[in-house]
Design an enzyme around this catalytic site. Structure first.
Site, PDB file in Angstrom:
ATOM      1  N   GLY B 229       0.742  -1.191   0.015  1.00  0.00           N
ATOM      2  CA  GLY B 229      -0.043  -0.006   0.047  1.00  0.00           C
ATOM      3  C   GLY B 229       0.816   1.197  -0.086  1.00  0.00           C
ATOM      4  O   GLY B 229       0.679   2.089  -0.615  1.00  0.00           O
ATOM      5  N   PHE B 230       1.754   1.095   0.800  1.00  0.00           N
ATOM      6  CA  PHE B 230       2.571   2.360   0.797  1.00  0.00           C
ATOM      7  C   PHE B 230       2.095   3.719   1.332  1.00  0.00           C
ATOM      8  O   PHE B 230       2.461   4.771   1.042  1.00  0.00           O
ATOM      9  CB  PHE B 230       3.425   2.574  -0.223  1.00  0.00           C
ATOM     10  CG  PHE B 230       4.282   1.420  -0.638  1.00  0.00           C
ATOM     11  CD1 PHE B 230       5.247   0.782   0.005  1.00  0.00           C
ATOM     12  CD2 PHE B 230       4.196   0.984  -2.198  1.00  0.00           C
ATOM     13  CE1 PHE B 230       5.768  -0.046  -0.244  1.00  0.00           C
ATOM     14  CE2 PHE B 230       4.687  -0.270  -2.417  1.00  0.00           C
ATOM     15  CZ  PHE B 230       5.908  -0.784  -1.666  1.00  0.00           C
ATOM     16  N   ARG B 621      13.299  -2.106  20.500  1.00  0.00           N
ATOM     17  CA  ARG B 621      13.398  -3.767  20.120  1.00  0.00           C
ATOM     18  C   ARG B 621      12.779  -4.088  19.153  1.00  0.00           C
ATOM     19  O   ARG B 621      11.888  -3.641  18.529  1.00  0.00           O
ATOM     20  CB  ARG B 621      12.701  -4.165  21.249  1.00  0.00           C
ATOM     21  CG  ARG B 621      13.222  -5.802  21.538  1.00  0.00           C
ATOM     22  CD  ARG B 621      12.746  -6.460  22.978  1.00  0.00           C
ATOM     23  NE  ARG B 621      13.100  -7.662  22.855  1.00  0.00           N
ATOM     24  CZ  ARG B 621      12.747  -8.513  23.848  1.00  0.00           C
ATOM     25  NH1 ARG B 621      11.576  -7.982  24.727  1.00  0.00           N
ATOM     26  NH2 ARG B 621      13.086  -9.609  23.976  1.00  0.00           N
ATOM     27  N   PRO B 625      13.672  -9.535  13.309  1.00  0.00           N
ATOM     28  CA  PRO B 625      14.891  -8.927  12.779  1.00  0.00           C
ATOM     29  C   PRO B 625      14.623  -9.230  11.085  1.00  0.00           C
ATOM     30  O   PRO B 625      15.005  -8.388  10.228  1.00  0.00           O
ATOM     31  CB  PRO B 625      16.100  -9.646  13.172  1.00  0.00           C
ATOM     32  CG  PRO B 625      15.747  -9.938  14.625  1.00  0.00           C
ATOM     33  CD  PRO B 625      14.421 -10.392  14.482  1.00  0.00           C
ATOM     34  N   VAL B 696       9.142  -0.066  11.970  1.00  0.00           N
ATOM     35  CA  VAL B 696      10.400   0.079  10.997  1.00  0.00           C
ATOM     36  C   VAL B 696       9.811   0.278   9.607  1.00  0.00           C
ATOM     37  O   VAL B 696      10.655   0.250   8.693  1.00  0.00           O
ATOM     38  CB  VAL B 696      11.234  -1.200  11.103  1.00  0.00           C
ATOM     39  CG1 VAL B 696      12.076  -1.363  12.326  1.00  0.00           C
ATOM     40  CG2 VAL B 696      10.258  -2.832  10.870  1.00  0.00           C
ATOM     41  N   GLY B 697       8.512   0.474   9.461  1.00  0.00           N
ATOM     42  CA  GLY B 697       8.218   0.488   7.924  1.00  0.00           C
ATOM     43  C   GLY B 697       8.566   1.535   7.287  1.00  0.00           C
ATOM     44  O   GLY B 697       8.710   1.490   5.975  1.00  0.00           O
ATOM     45  N   GLU B 698       8.570   2.874   7.763  1.00  0.00           N
ATOM     46  CA  GLU B 698       9.129   4.097   6.944  1.00  0.00           C
ATOM     47  C   GLU B 698      10.311   4.648   7.145  1.00  0.00           C
ATOM     48  O   GLU B 698      10.696   5.159   6.339  1.00  0.00           O
ATOM     49  CB  GLU B 698       7.799   5.005   7.436  1.00  0.00           C
ATOM     50  CG  GLU B 698       6.656   4.588   6.676  1.00  0.00           C
ATOM     51  CD  GLU B 698       5.469   5.212   7.609  1.00  0.00           C
ATOM     52  OE1 GLU B 698       4.772   6.198   7.168  1.00  0.00           O
ATOM     53  OE2 GLU B 698       5.180   4.869   8.715  1.00  0.00           O
TER      54      GLU B 698
END
Lengths: 326, 731
Positions: B229-230, B621, B625, B696-698
């Site tokens: 989707g972004f 955290r 990973p 951590v998506g962006e």
């Protein structure tokens, strides 16, 4: 997409017989099907050529090469004779499209590949090539990837092919069969400038079928290369490309063949450029002189002026690689 | 809590479904009697519809109905409280055309091909057609809003010996996930069931129910798998409304998949921005002032704030600061959030300016950043919850070999290319959305977690399973994750990199409640070890109920308890409030990072490629990973595209987004992918949630364009302040 009839041709005669009215030949389909989905092509009928025995690649008696019109781009690019004797063609093919597309795309289809001009490919836009007389929206529009050579007031669309640039430098011959029998046309005569009739892109008449392409024997001792410049590293049409074949003796260029892609309305060969190289020492200065001649008639559009400089660098670099001048 | 599952690099639990083609994405769903809808878009950007001639289209084969303003039926604007939507005007609401591609009719037919063919012959007659305003120069229509101010930046700037004043421009970019936006709408006595390509099922339900004027509980949204989707699929778009309206009117299911071309017209894009940055410093590099004044373009009807100064107030240590944001209206479809909205274009400007300031000062850009590292959030005057940006810089510099950099332009060469080394910092917000969750422990030894959030391809299924496995000790293979359906407890929007942080408290609470229920049951069972025990003396560990002091040596598997009690399951709920947009937060929570990268420049053929990237990320955290690495690497590659390739061009005469396909809108390919080396610092931010995970998506996209611009300057001496850095800017 509109409804259409679908016919599979069993023989060449069969194909020619079926080619009446508003029909299109289908080979790999990588251009035609795309354009049908975009509503740019709306044929009443499709004649599928893929059952015809036209995929062969073989040597000709004179030491040249015969490439059937249905030979897939991947097969040609990896054919041992092409890799050995016409590496330029292999490089050009492998620089184009993606693996999947090359597996589908045919030699004949690539010869007739349509422009990537966004205005041609959008049925809502004015385009003299798609809809003669409607105007050219590319002039004054998004023309970054369009032509600076061979244009007219009616069309500035680029021929997007890599293959055809290499075939032009290799002085290929296109073999055609049609209602008037068989013809063999030097590739330099095959493409038409847009002029006032940009809808006419080649000398083909309605119902004509390209059956093969032949290459003359490889020039002994020649150096060659295909250089393609584009924004990203793969899967993009050329902003400028150069196919060169040069024979050197004693540091002097005896014979030079130069064709350019991405900058012109057809695969671009300018004999003055070759004349400016032949008999000259293989130096960057002479290459730059030739590039100057090549671009002297360039007509940049609103968004593609950078192609003049880019094409010069492309040609100089290609000649440097082909002649091993650093 | 059993340690070990959190922090493990687990493969996606839904991976087998995806690689075998059995995962049903939105447009894979179908229903009996489904009809296919194709919208007709306007071919002008400014004017009105004088007439709509549909008689020819009506005669085409397979036509079911053609909808337009006159027959679509009632559609309403959602109230502001309903939720988020970027184009609030319902489709066909009036005859005014405000952008190219605006929907003017909807053709519904028995097949997709029939609908497409008929749509192409709908004849729209336009009137009052005027030149569209797609002007690239951006000046705010109204006084820009003050986002943040401290000290006296004007006076400090004037009094400083070193100043820079630069303007940076970022273009319109389109999200272009491979999965096209789609909707499959059904309507029956129970209301609407809408299969949607959405990153926010709950918001979608809340907004769409108001547009359709039906009770919220009569709308069900389903989205099990998203082909990315972004940000483009965060909020509802008009095509979904049209599919629902058609299903309502026809009483049969309607499927609508927008075309790739329409992806450039009607489903949002990253707003174009123009940002003036003024920075001043003492000769020693101390940052004395920073002004960041941004303007973005917006559609004609709806406000859109790109919030370029999202990171500016807290990221830079200076006593004098001003951040403003303004908007200007254009004849374009509404912009929307795109990966790292605000901060990504904003950091291109401020980090580029920082790089330029370092050069003015003759300082190393890493040194300049370290020197001005703030100890607390100066804009909010609160401490940071966890900030390890300085370590990102020093670790990144070390891993990259930054100390070997020769700063003179064009001075580094390798394999016939000129090398450019550049770097940039990055930051992205951290917060939680409200979330509710339910966890069931079943008598067969399995567990199920249910939450009305969605996995947009980022690993949420797996993270949810990890949370339950970690808390209960039940093996991950025995945990079912149920999400993507508004029948489930309402979960967070998949936006802002906030899902993981948001679901942790709710899921942990739910799992613990279920465990407590199992313990309670154990104390009631005759002839079982814990009959009559106080629940306070028992623990739930590794799927077993055990004595808290451990002395008795007694234990029993929880599923035995359930079986003996003849119950199918025990369950528990969890709920956590939002921390997003708090007015007076006690702490400043953000993620941080740094990119160091190398580009190769071959001037003889004007070829620019990114060779390698070292990225260090401080995102709290890291729960998984492997999934996190995938996010950062993907963002880095997207950053190569943003820096060098991507721009949506609007034809100045028609206002059409003209390079509206994936051949002409160029993004980075595999062949453009640099070597990547990503490090996570992994400091838990336990102020945000118990596990200390942020998101951590962006963040990986932020700072990439400025790092590349910095490297390009180092290689070529050309400072590019207008993205993308295309060939023509370097010739």
């Amino acid at each position: 997409m509109n409804s259409f009839t679908f016919t599979r041709a069993r023989t060449i005669a069969d194909a020619l017989r079926s080619a009446r009215g508003d029909v299109k030949f289908l080979a790999g389909g990588t251009t035609l099907v795309d354009l049908m989905k975009l509503d740019v092509e709306r044929p009443a009928g499709i004649i599928d050529l893929n059952a015809l025995p036209l995929a062969e690649v073989r040597r000709t008696p004179d030491g040249g090469l015969h490439i059937g019109a249905l030979a897939r781009n991947s097969d040609v690019a990896h054919h041992p004779d092409v890799v050995r004797d016409y590496p330029l063609l292999s490089q050009a093919l492998l620089s184009g499209a993606s693996v999947q597309l090359r597996n589908m795309a045919s030699t004949g289809g690539n010869l007739l590949q349509r422009t990537r001009c966004v205005y041609f490919r959008d049925a809502a836009m004015a385009c003299n090539k798609r809809s003669p007389g409607s105007g050219c929206a590319a002039i004054g529009g998004f023309n970054r990837n369009l032509a600076i050579l061979g244009t007219s007031a009616h069309c500035i669309a680029t021929n997007p092919s890599d293959q055809n640039v290499a075939l032009t430098a290799l002085e290929a011959t296109v073999h055609v069969t049609g209602s008037n029998g068989e013809r063999s046309v030097p590739i330099g005569d095959f493409y038409l400038l847009p002029g006032q009739t940009p809808e006419r892109e080649t000398i083909l008449e309605p119902g004509d079928l390209v059956t093969s392409v032949t290459l003359p024997p490889p020039a002994p001792g020649a150096g060659s290369t295909y250089v393609k410049l584009r924004d990203r590293a793969s899967f993009e049409f050329a902003l400028a490309s150069a196919a060169v074949v040069v024979t050197i003796k004693g540091g002097v260029m005896q014979r030079a063949r130069v064709a350019m892609g991405g900058i012109a309305t057809k695969p671009w060969r300018n004999l003055d450029v070759e004349a400016a190289l032949e008999g000259q020492p293989a130096t960057r200065e002479r290459f730059a002189d030739a590039a100057q001649i090549l671009l002297s008639d360039a007509k940049p559009q609103s968004r593609n002026g950078f192609k003049v400089e880019l094409a010069k660098r492309c040609l100089v670099h290609a000649l440097s690689v082909a002649t091993a001048v650093t | 809590m059993d340690p070990g599952i959190i922090g493990q690099s687990l493969a996606r639990i839904e991976g087998p479904l995806k690689v075998t083609g059995t995962a049903a994405y939105t447009s894979d769903h179908t229903k009996e009697r489904v009809a296919y809808a194709v919208p007709v878009g306007s071919t002008i950007a400014n004017g009105r519809i004088a007439a709509l001639n549909i008689s020819k289209a009506r005669e085409m084969p397979g036509i079911v109905e053609i909808y337009h303003r006159g027959n679509v039926g009632a559609l309403y604007k959602p109230s502001p409280e309903a939720g988020a939507i970027d184009e609030a005007r319902p489709p066909f609401a009036d005859d005014v055309i405000r952008y190219y591609g605006q929907y003017v009719a909807l053709v519904v037919a028995e097949t997709f091909e029939d609908a497409t063919a008929a749509a192409s012959v709908v004849d729209v007659v336009y009137a009052d057609v005027a030149a569209p305003n797609v002007e690239l120069q951006l000046v705010a229509d109204d006084e820009p809003a003050e986002v943040s101010r401290r000290g006296d930046p004007e006076a400090a700037y004037d009094a400083s010996p070193i100043k820079i004043d630069r303007t940076y421009i970022t273009p319109a970019e389109t999200h272009n996930p491979i999965e096209l936006h789609a909707s499959l709408a059904t309507y029956d006595d129970d209301g609407f069931t809408l299969y949607e390509t959405t990153q926010a099922i709950v918001n979608h339900r809340n907004v769409v129910s108001e547009i359709l004027n039906v009770p919220r509980e009569n709308v069900r949204i389903v989205m099990k798998f998203l082909g990315s989707g972004f940000g483009g699929k965060l909020w509802p778009w008009s095509h979904g409304t049209l599919a629902a309206a058609a299903a309502r009117n026809l009483g049969r299911p309607v499927k609508l998949v927008v075309t790739r071309k329409q992806m450039f017209q009607t489903v949002g894009h990253r707003a174009r921005t123009q940002q003036r940055v003024r920075m001043s410093a003492q000769r020693n590099g101390s940052l004395t002032s920073l002004r960041h004044e941004a303007v973005n373009d917006a559609g004609m009807l709806d406000e859109y704030d790109e919030n370029c100064g999202e990171a500016t107030p807290h990221f830079y240590g200076t006593s004098n600061l001003l951040v403003t944001g303004g908007q200007t209206r254009r004849n374009i479809g509404s912009p929307t959030a795109m990966r790292g909205p605000g901060a990504v274009p904003g950091l291109f400007a401020t980090e580029s300016a920082y790089d330029e300031l370092a050069i003015e000062l003759g300082l190393d850009p890493v040194q300049l950043r370290l020197q001005n590292e703030p100890t607390r959030d100066q804009s909010l005057d609160v401490p940071f919850s966890s900030r390890h940006y300085a370590e990102c810089l020093t670790v990144g510099a070390e891993k990259f070999g930054w100390s070997l950099r020769s700063p003179a332009i064009g001075s580094m060469r390798k394999d016939g290319s000129i090398l450019g080394w550049g770097m940039s910092g990055c930051s992205w917000l951290a917060a939680r959305f409200a979330a509710e969750a339910r966890v069931e422990l079943h008598a067969d030894g399995s567990a199920r977690v249910a939450i009305g959030t969605q996995d947009i391809g980022t690993g949420t299924y797996t993270v949810l399973a990890q949370l339950v496995a970690e808390t209960t000790g039940i093996p991950i293979g025995r945990i079912t994750v149920e999400l993507g359906d508004t029948r489930l407890p309402p979960g967070p929007t998949s936006g802002g990199s906030m899902v993981t942080a948001s679901v942790i408290p709710a899921v942990l609470e739910a799992a613990r409640a279920a465990m407590k229920s199992a313990i309670g049951l154990a104390t009631t069972l005759e002839r079982q070890p814990f009959k009559g025990w106080s629940p306070e003396d028992l623990n739930f560990q590794s799927g077993k109920i055990v004595a808290r002091n451990g002395a008795s040596g007694k234990q029993i598997d929880y599923h035995e308890v359930l079986q003996n009690a003849s119950v199918a399951m025990v369950s528990g709920g969890g709920k956590a409030a939002s921390t997003f947009g708090e007015e007076h937060p006690k702490r400043s929570s953000h993620s941080y990072g740094a990119h160091f990268l190398e580009i190769a420049w071959q001037p003889e053929i004007a070829r620019l490629r990114v060779n390698r990237v070292v990225t260090v990320i401080d995102a709290g955290r890291i729960v998984n990973p492997r999934a996190a690495l995938n996010q950062i690497e993907g963002a880095v590659v997207m950053g190569v595209g943003m820096a060098l390739l991507e721009e949506a061009h609007y034809d100045p005469r028609t206002g059409a987004p003209i390079n509206s396909n994936l051949a002409d809108y160029i993004v980075a390919t595999n062949a453009d992918t640099p070597r990547m080396d990503v490090t996570f610092l992994d400091y838990p931010d336990t102020k945000l949630n118990e596990l200390g995970a942020r998101g951590v998506g962006e963040i990986g996209l932020a700072g990439m364009a400025s790092a590349i611009a910095s490297a390009v300057y180092h290689a070529t001496g050309v400072r590019v302040r207008t993205l993308p850095i295309d060939i023509e800017k370097l010739l």
